[in-house]
Design a protein around this motif. Structure first.
Motif, PDB file in Angstrom:
ATOM      1  N   LEU A  74      -2.642  22.479  -9.605  1.00 51.14           N
ATOM      2  CA  LEU A  74      -2.403  22.176  -8.199  1.00 51.14           C
ATOM      3  C   LEU A  74      -3.346  21.077  -7.722  1.00 51.14           C
ATOM      4  O   LEU A  74      -2.933  20.172  -6.965  1.00 51.14           O
ATOM      5  CB  LEU A  74      -2.575  23.440  -7.354  1.00 51.14           C
ATOM      6  CG  LEU A  74      -2.292  23.301  -5.855  1.00 51.14           C
ATOM      7  CD1 LEU A  74      -0.886  22.779  -5.613  1.00 51.14           C
ATOM      8  CD2 LEU A  74      -2.483  24.640  -5.151  1.00 51.14           C
ATOM      9  N   ASP A  75      -4.604  21.121  -8.150  1.00 46.60           N
ATOM     10  CA  ASP A  75      -5.548  20.056  -7.795  1.00 46.60           C
ATOM     11  C   ASP A  75      -5.086  18.711  -8.345  1.00 46.60           C
ATOM     12  O   ASP A  75      -5.188  17.681  -7.669  1.00 46.60           O
ATOM     13  CB  ASP A  75      -6.940  20.388  -8.312  1.00 46.60           C
ATOM     14  CG  ASP A  75      -7.591  21.559  -7.560  1.00 46.60           C
ATOM     15  OD1 ASP A  75      -7.135  21.853  -6.435  1.00 46.60           O
ATOM     16  OD2 ASP A  75      -8.516  22.168  -8.113  1.00 46.60           O
ATOM     17  N   HIS A  76      -4.587  18.736  -9.581  1.00 47.07           N
ATOM     18  CA  HIS A  76      -4.085  17.497 -10.188  1.00 47.07           C
ATOM     19  C   HIS A  76      -2.895  16.952  -9.404  1.00 47.07           C
ATOM     20  O   HIS A  76      -2.816  15.741  -9.115  1.00 47.07           O
ATOM     21  CB  HIS A  76      -3.694  17.752 -11.644  1.00 47.07           C
ATOM     22  CG  HIS A  76      -2.936  16.631 -12.272  1.00 47.07           C
ATOM     23  ND1 HIS A  76      -3.540  15.460 -12.689  1.00 47.07           N
ATOM     24  CD2 HIS A  76      -1.599  16.480 -12.546  1.00 47.07           C
ATOM     25  CE1 HIS A  76      -2.619  14.647 -13.199  1.00 47.07           C
ATOM     26  NE2 HIS A  76      -1.444  15.239 -13.118  1.00 47.07           N
ATOM     27  N   ALA A  77      -1.971  17.827  -9.034  1.00 48.93           N
ATOM     28  CA  ALA A  77      -0.775  17.386  -8.322  1.00 48.93           C
ATOM     29  C   ALA A  77      -1.109  16.857  -6.932  1.00 48.93           C
ATOM     30  O   ALA A  77      -0.530  15.855  -6.478  1.00 48.93           O
ATOM     31  CB  ALA A  77       0.227  18.538  -8.215  1.00 48.93           C
ATOM     32  N   THR A  78      -2.034  17.512  -6.229  1.00 46.88           N
ATOM     33  CA  THR A  78      -2.409  17.030  -4.896  1.00 46.88           C
ATOM     34  C   THR A  78      -3.090  15.675  -4.977  1.00 46.88           C
ATOM     35  O   THR A  78      -2.913  14.832  -4.092  1.00 46.88           O
ATOM     36  CB  THR A  78      -3.332  18.038  -4.195  1.00 46.88           C
ATOM     37  OG1 THR A  78      -4.454  18.335  -5.043  1.00 46.88           O
ATOM     38  CG2 THR A  78      -2.595  19.323  -3.894  1.00 46.88           C
ATOM     39  N   GLU A  79      -3.843  15.446  -6.045  1.00 47.64           N
ATOM     40  CA  GLU A  79      -4.474  14.130  -6.223  1.00 47.64           C
ATOM     41  C   GLU A  79      -3.417  13.055  -6.467  1.00 47.64           C
ATOM     42  O   GLU A  79      -3.480  11.960  -5.900  1.00 47.64           O
ATOM     43  CB  GLU A  79      -5.458  14.179  -7.393  1.00 47.64           C
ATOM     44  CG  GLU A  79      -6.201  12.870  -7.615  1.00 47.64           C
ATOM     45  CD  GLU A  79      -7.205  12.960  -8.749  1.00 47.64           C
ATOM     46  OE1 GLU A  79      -7.818  11.931  -9.074  1.00 47.64           O
ATOM     47  OE2 GLU A  79      -7.381  14.055  -9.326  1.00 47.64           O
ATOM     48  N   GLY A 107      -5.938  28.231 -14.240  1.00 46.41           N
ATOM     49  CA  GLY A 107      -5.057  27.206 -14.786  1.00 46.41           C
ATOM     50  C   GLY A 107      -4.079  26.677 -13.746  1.00 46.41           C
ATOM     51  O   GLY A 107      -3.806  25.476 -13.676  1.00 46.41           O
ATOM     52  N   VAL A 108      -3.561  27.578 -12.934  1.00 44.50           N
ATOM     53  CA  VAL A 108      -2.661  27.164 -11.855  1.00 44.50           C
ATOM     54  C   VAL A 108      -3.414  26.328 -10.830  1.00 44.50           C
ATOM     55  O   VAL A 108      -2.918  25.314 -10.335  1.00 44.50           O
ATOM     56  CB  VAL A 108      -2.026  28.400 -11.187  1.00 44.50           C
ATOM     57  CG1 VAL A 108      -1.199  28.004  -9.975  1.00 44.50           C
ATOM     58  CG2 VAL A 108      -1.166  29.163 -12.183  1.00 44.50           C
ATOM     59  N   PRO A 152       3.366  16.113 -14.272  1.00 45.08           N
ATOM     60  CA  PRO A 152       2.564  17.323 -14.520  1.00 45.08           C
ATOM     61  C   PRO A 152       1.495  17.072 -15.582  1.00 45.08           C
ATOM     62  O   PRO A 152       1.701  16.310 -16.527  1.00 45.08           O
ATOM     63  CB  PRO A 152       3.611  18.328 -15.003  1.00 45.08           C
ATOM     64  CG  PRO A 152       4.671  17.487 -15.647  1.00 45.08           C
ATOM     65  CD  PRO A 152       4.725  16.218 -14.856  1.00 45.08           C
ATOM     66  N   ASP A 153       0.359  17.690 -15.402  1.00 47.73           N
ATOM     67  CA  ASP A 153      -0.687  17.657 -16.421  1.00 47.73           C
ATOM     68  C   ASP A 153      -0.506  18.832 -17.377  1.00 47.73           C
ATOM     69  O   ASP A 153      -0.632  18.693 -18.587  1.00 47.73           O
ATOM     70  CB  ASP A 153      -2.063  17.715 -15.750  1.00 47.73           C
ATOM     71  CG  ASP A 153      -3.199  17.572 -16.746  1.00 47.73           C
ATOM     72  OD1 ASP A 153      -3.101  16.682 -17.622  1.00 47.73           O
ATOM     73  OD2 ASP A 153      -4.174  18.336 -16.662  1.00 47.73           O
ATOM     74  N   ALA A 165       2.075  25.317 -15.943  1.00 48.55           N
ATOM     75  CA  ALA A 165       1.462  25.616 -14.650  1.00 48.55           C
ATOM     76  C   ALA A 165       2.206  24.914 -13.519  1.00 48.55           C
ATOM     77  O   ALA A 165       2.359  25.466 -12.427  1.00 48.55           O
ATOM     78  CB  ALA A 165      -0.007  25.193 -14.662  1.00 48.55           C
ATOM     79  N   ALA A 166       2.686  23.686 -13.781  1.00 49.62           N
ATOM     80  CA  ALA A 166       3.452  22.966 -12.762  1.00 49.62           C
ATOM     81  C   ALA A 166       4.755  23.697 -12.451  1.00 49.62           C
ATOM     82  O   ALA A 166       5.162  23.810 -11.289  1.00 49.62           O
ATOM     83  CB  ALA A 166       3.736  21.544 -13.231  1.00 49.62           C
ATOM     84  N   LEU A 167       5.418  24.222 -13.473  1.00 49.32           N
ATOM     85  CA  LEU A 167       6.643  24.992 -13.257  1.00 49.32           C
ATOM     86  C   LEU A 167       6.353  26.279 -12.493  1.00 49.32           C
ATOM     87  O   LEU A 167       7.153  26.707 -11.651  1.00 49.32           O
ATOM     88  CB  LEU A 167       7.300  25.305 -14.597  1.00 49.32           C
ATOM     89  CG  LEU A 167       7.913  24.115 -15.344  1.00 49.32           C
ATOM     90  CD1 LEU A 167       8.266  24.504 -16.776  1.00 49.32           C
ATOM     91  CD2 LEU A 167       9.148  23.596 -14.624  1.00 49.32           C
TER      92      LEU A 167
END
Length: 346
Positions: A157-162, A152-153, A52-53, A57-59
């Motif tokens: 989500l963009d970070h996680a999909t990358e 922020g969410v 998570p970044d 937000a990841a949670l």
């Protein structure tokens, strides 16, 4: 609507006859919900969990996926949203959302751990005004004294999909994925409506059209008929048909290496084309609680376990995650059967 209204009001400008008919109104497109495939869902969840970044937000995204929440419902959750009901476990109280209704969603232990972690890392501070009621409220997702935002969410989500190597994914697709998983598990329409907060069956039936069992049954029936047309007459048989030789099906290679869906049974094996999908009856006897084994069956069960382990590795290499999991479940069941039989015989 305006033309109908001025007719009812008796205006002079009202048209003397009906000017719009049903066929004049263009039909809206009936788009199916965009859910994440199983492999993509797993990779995204792993990225949100392990890399998570922004952990809060990841949670939040993991909770949205686990409970099928709309983004507004997610961010409006209050600190006391978890309710323990005697004899019925933990439930999440989802606040008023898009359809102005509240609902309760059951929670499993893993989702409870997510909420517990949120309460540990969230910012503790003064209550903030609720956007719907304007009363002060302690929200679940607060960061540096402020509420977590949709932006922020979105960034998380963009970070996680990358990280997961996926294309563009929206947070609402997590809700679609939750609903699709429930449909695949055979949940009833009434339960699906309650869990998603739908007011009409038509809203929930969109997910049912994703996997129509009637279509699947008709497809398999037609495929079986097509296979019968590819069989060759048996020697001495005037009208009957027989199965293709095994070498013609496997290409001459060992059946465990063939690019087919394979199941190992105690008395043989089953081969299915990938287009047919997994058989719902594969290894059904081994998983039945009434199934029993005896000492003379131990060598057969042991050989079946060896083949099931090889099939699990083969499915993983081909990217058939569901097939690999099915074989792993069979291995676990065989281990239990072998252990029980050995214990009973000393």
């Amino acid at each position: 609507t305006f033309l109908r209204d001025i007719t009812e009001w008796g205006w002079d400008a009202a048209p003397p006859r009906k000017v719009l008919f049903r066929d004049d109104i263009p039909k809206l497109p009936q788009v199916l919900p965009r859910y994440l495939p199983i492999d993509a869902d797993r990779r995204l969840t792993a990225a949100l969990t392990e890399h998570p970044d922004n952990e809060l937000a990841a949670l939040a995204l993991r909770l949205q996926r686990a409970c099928g929440l709309r983004i507004g419902e997610l961010l409006d959750l209050e600190l006391d949203c978890v309710h323990e009901l005697d004899g019925n476990g933990a439930w999440l109280k989802v606040p008023l959302g898009k359809l102005a209704t509240e609902r309760m969603v059951p929670l499993d232990p893993e989702t409870l751990e997510v909420i517990d972690r949120v309460t540990q890392i969230r910012s503790h501070g003064r209550p903030l005004p609720h956007p719907r009621y304007r009363r002060p409220a302690q929200f679940l997702f607060t960061y540096l004294g402020r509420r977590l935002t949709q932006q922020g969410v979105r960034r998380e989500l963009d970070h996680a999909t990358e990280v997961a190597g996926l294309g563009h994914v929206t947070s609402h697709q997590l809700r679609h994925t939750y609903a699709t998983a429930l449909v695949n598990a055979g949940v009833s329409l009434q339960a699906l409506m309650a869990l998603l907060g739908h007011q009409s069956a038509e809203m929930s039936l969109r997910y049912g059209r994703l996997f129509d069992h009637t279509v699947r049954t008709e497809y398999e029936r037609a495929l079986d008929l097509a296979k019968q047309n590819t069989t060759a007459p048996a020697a001495g048989d005037t009208g009957g048909r027989t199965q293709l030789p095994l070498t013609a099906i496997t290409g001459g290679r060992d059946w465990k290496d063939a690019p087919l869906l394979k199941s190992r049974m105690a008395g043989g094996f089953c081969l299915r084309a990938p287009a047919q999908g997994a058989c719902s009856y594969a290894n059904i006897c081994e998983h039945c609680p009434s199934y029993r084994s005896e000492p003379s069956s131990l060598p057969i069960l042991a050989a079946q376990r060896v083949d099931a382990d090889a099939l699990a590795r083969d499915a993983e290499q081909r990217g058939w995650i569901d097939e690999a999991e099915r074989h792993q479940k069979l291995i676990a069941r065989l281990d239990a059967l072998i252990a029980d039989t050995e214990t009973q015989t000393g």
